[in-house]
Design an enzyme around this catalytic site. Sequence first.
Site, PDB file in Angstrom:
ATOM      1  N   ASP A   1       2.868  -6.593   4.035  1.00  0.00           N
ATOM      2  CA  ASP A   1       2.640  -5.579   5.060  1.00  0.00           C
ATOM      3  C   ASP A   1       3.402  -5.961   6.326  1.00  0.00           C
ATOM      4  OD1 ASP A   1       1.562  -3.268   6.174  1.00  0.00           O
ATOM      5  OD2 ASP A   1      -0.460  -3.682   5.434  1.00  0.00           O
TER       6      ASP A   1
ATOM      7  N   GLU B   1      -4.903   2.206   2.596  1.00  0.00           N
ATOM      8  CA  GLU B   1      -5.023   0.983   3.402  1.00  0.00           C
ATOM      9  C   GLU B   1      -5.172   1.314   4.868  1.00  0.00           C
ATOM     10  OE1 GLU B   1      -3.547  -2.353   5.938  1.00  0.00           O
ATOM     11  OE2 GLU B   1      -2.730  -0.314   5.707  1.00  0.00           O
ATOM     12  N   GLU B   2      -4.448   2.329   5.328  1.00  0.00           N
ATOM     13  CA  GLU B   2      -4.435   2.648   6.757  1.00  0.00           C
ATOM     14  C   GLU B   2      -5.788   3.098   7.278  1.00  0.00           C
ATOM     15  OE1 GLU B   2      -2.131   1.888   8.642  1.00  0.00           O
ATOM     16  OE2 GLU B   2      -0.262   1.827   7.502  1.00  0.00           O
TER      17      GLU B   2
ATOM     18  N   ASP C   1       6.066   1.103   6.638  1.00  0.00           N
ATOM     19  CA  ASP C   1       4.720   0.559   6.456  1.00  0.00           C
ATOM     20  C   ASP C   1       3.969   1.473   5.501  1.00  0.00           C
ATOM     21  OD1 ASP C   1       2.235  -0.613   6.704  1.00  0.00           O
ATOM     22  OD2 ASP C   1       1.883   0.069   8.747  1.00  0.00           O
TER      23      ASP C   1
ATOM     24  N   ASP D   1      -0.090   4.416   1.162  1.00  0.00           N
ATOM     25  CA  ASP D   1      -0.267   5.419   2.210  1.00  0.00           C
ATOM     26  C   ASP D   1       0.470   5.057   3.491  1.00  0.00           C
ATOM     27  OD1 ASP D   1      -2.144   3.296   2.608  1.00  0.00           O
ATOM     28  OD2 ASP D   1      -3.301   4.567   3.967  1.00  0.00           O
TER      29      ASP D   1
ATOM     30  N   HIS E   1       0.814  -1.216   0.000  1.00  0.00           N
ATOM     31  CA  HIS E   1       0.000   0.000   0.000  1.00  0.00           C
ATOM     32  C   HIS E   1       0.847   1.265   0.000  1.00  0.00           C
ATOM     33  CE1 HIS E   1       0.323   0.873   4.399  1.00  0.00           C
ATOM     34  NE2 HIS E   1       0.258  -0.437   4.571  1.00  0.00           N
TER      35      HIS E   1
ATOM     36  N   HIS F   1       4.206   3.170  12.541  1.00  0.00           N
ATOM     37  CA  HIS F   1       3.245   4.238  12.865  1.00  0.00           C
ATOM     38  C   HIS F   1       3.776   5.249  13.871  1.00  0.00           C
ATOM     39  CE1 HIS F   1      -0.548   1.778  11.507  1.00  0.00           C
ATOM     40  NE2 HIS F   1       0.470   1.662  10.672  1.00  0.00           N
TER      41      HIS F   1
END
Length: 415
Positions: free
Chosen positions: A203, A180-181, A146, A86, A84, A385
């Site tokens: 991921d 995705e997030e 990520d 984002d 992904h 994150h």
Amino acid sequence: MNASYLKFIEQAFIKYAKINTRSDENSASIPTTKGQIVLAKVIKDDLSKIGVKNMVYDEKDGYLVATLPANVAVAPKPLGFIAHLDTADFPAENIQPQIHPAYDGGDIILNEENDISLRVSDFPNLKNYRGQHLITSDGTTLLGADDKAGIAAAVTAIKYLNDHPAIKHGEVSFAFGPDEEIGLGAKRFDVEKFKVDFAYTLDNGLPGQLENETFNAAQAKIAIKGTAVHPGNAYGLMINAITLANQLVAALPVDEVPEKSRGREGFFLVTAFSATIAEADLNIIIRDFDKEAFAAKKKLLQQIVDHLNREFDEPRVFLKIQDQYHNIAETLKQHPYITELILQAYAKLGFKTVIHPFRGGTDGNALTEKGIPTPNLFNGGENFHGQYEFVTTEAMLQVSQTIITILEEHYQNNK
């Protein structure tokens, strides 16, 4: 893979990481942020330079799909890999990746001016990366491993396959998708252009990890209507929405929260709470691996709301529950080869396989519901994150090697 691929993947990751692709759940655009479009077009340009000809970027869903044709006469079923675009809801402007070559296994000063350090005492897994090329942010933003580590690994695997045409494989597609997030990207994905029988997301996680089970997930939005009057004249008249909101939260099981749950245990989590005497709004997410327990949690929340409303002549507490995604485990049990192929590839690569339930969800949840069974592998990073996120070049290259080995084993199993 030799040193040239190590350099290639590192440079690709650094380039991708510097692009701000933080998604925005309050945006109605597709994708929700422009940076994701920028990254998709950068990836497309990189793949074009590698020699990939079959690529489609779809403005309607924000997905870039690149397909490599089979190079064998009798091809196995087509498969895919997904990463992904984002990044999570954390500062992502002006990301400055820092490379720590031949990492010595000790503490790292990320930002001397702001006294921000990545300490082994806080993150003991750092010791596992001694001698590798460790990449961090400067401590003021996330890094974006990520899932830009997954993207860089996929692009590097494509380059390796293009450079080594003797590697026999069937048709394989790579999808690079947005949002995705915030759980929107894969729901919008038009899979007609992703013609695969099954796929794997690249991921979060470490080499040898396989996540073939996820939470069932729902979001509850609760609105509470109070009656605000002067406190001096409140007797028998005031209905305090703050009090009702507190009663609702207090009625939830005290031990079924993220900070007290692990493994296959589910939870309730209040993610937002705003209130005045006149009105209150709450967001609560519900998670459980077990389908019956998941249904019971949703039923319990409805019962709490109904109990509060029985105190009044008319409803004061309004609940809307929406399922977000469902556990992929049941579908994958019906297709055991998808898991067996991974175990076979991991064994060939010498990885210690770790199969565990993923306490979250991936794009694989929506794709599985769309008819493409999709467990999650890994992207090699840690501490996602946040400002302490890191990944090593060597770990990303292991993702690339995993992709190639899966394709080789898939061909060998079906020739």
